[in-house]
Design a protein around this motif. Structure first.
Motif, mmCIF file in Angstrom:
data_model
loop_
_atom_site.group_PDB
_atom_site.id
_atom_site.type_symbol
_atom_site.label_atom_id
_atom_site.label_comp_id
_atom_site.label_asym_id
_atom_site.label_seq_id
_atom_site.Cartn_x
_atom_site.Cartn_y
_atom_site.Cartn_z
ATOM 1 N N ASN A 86 -3.788 11.376 -7.513
ATOM 2 C CA ASN A 86 -3.179 12.401 -6.700
ATOM 3 C C ASN A 86 -2.084 13.157 -7.788
ATOM 4 O O ASN A 86 -2.458 13.141 -8.916
ATOM 5 C CB ASN A 86 -2.309 11.858 -5.751
ATOM 6 C CG ASN A 86 -1.183 10.822 -6.079
ATOM 7 O OD1 ASN A 86 -0.854 10.614 -7.289
ATOM 8 N ND2 ASN A 86 -0.624 10.175 -5.136
ATOM 9 N N GLU A 92 -5.381 6.706 -5.906
ATOM 10 C CA GLU A 92 -5.255 6.556 -4.428
ATOM 11 C C GLU A 92 -6.584 6.580 -3.798
ATOM 12 O O GLU A 92 -7.546 6.995 -4.552
ATOM 13 C CB GLU A 92 -4.460 7.674 -3.618
ATOM 14 C CG GLU A 92 -5.084 9.124 -3.536
ATOM 15 C CD GLU A 92 -4.302 10.214 -2.957
ATOM 16 O OE1 GLU A 92 -3.377 10.054 -2.251
ATOM 17 O OE2 GLU A 92 -4.961 11.142 -2.734
ATOM 18 N N SER A 101 -6.695 11.229 2.702
ATOM 19 C CA SER A 101 -6.268 9.765 2.186
ATOM 20 C C SER A 101 -6.399 8.582 2.910
ATOM 21 O O SER A 101 -5.906 8.896 4.449
ATOM 22 C CB SER A 101 -4.762 10.153 1.577
ATOM 23 O OG SER A 101 -4.120 8.856 1.015
#
Length: 104
Positions: A86, A92, A101
């Motif tokens: 990110n 992530e 996400s």
């Protein structure tokens, strides 16, 4: 970083519990234990010295990690997970289908 972690909401893809959802209680190498899924009855012998009455106990067995998928709340289905870096430079997890996400 693992694709499925403890505490994730997953959906079962195959087997007699296909379609059931649950929370991951533990991840054991390539297997996961999901709360309320893959229940079996185990006949346990009692132990009077330990105060264990014995009898028939219900227990959750593990599932192979390939037989569960992370539940995607936006699509209401199981989703495949990818990884990306990110803007803050942290790794992530994200859903490949809608690129949202997983963790936030």
């Amino acid at each position: 970083m693992q694709r499925i972690k403890q505490g994730d909401d997953v959906i079962v893809l195959v087997g007699r519990d296909k379609g059931r959802r649950g929370k991951v209680e533990a991840v054991l190498d390539d297997r996961v234990i999901v709360d309320g899924v893959n229940l079996v009855k185990k006949h346990a012998k009692g132990n009077p010295q330990m105060g264990d009455p014995g009898g028939i106990q219900e227990k959750e067995l593990s599932l192979h990690i390939s037989n569960v998928a992370l539940f995607n709340p936006s699509t209401k289905k199981g989703g495949r997970v990818g990884f990306r870096i990110n803007d803050d430079g942290k790794k992530e997890r994200f859903f490949n289908a809608d690129s949202s996400s997983v963790d936030g």
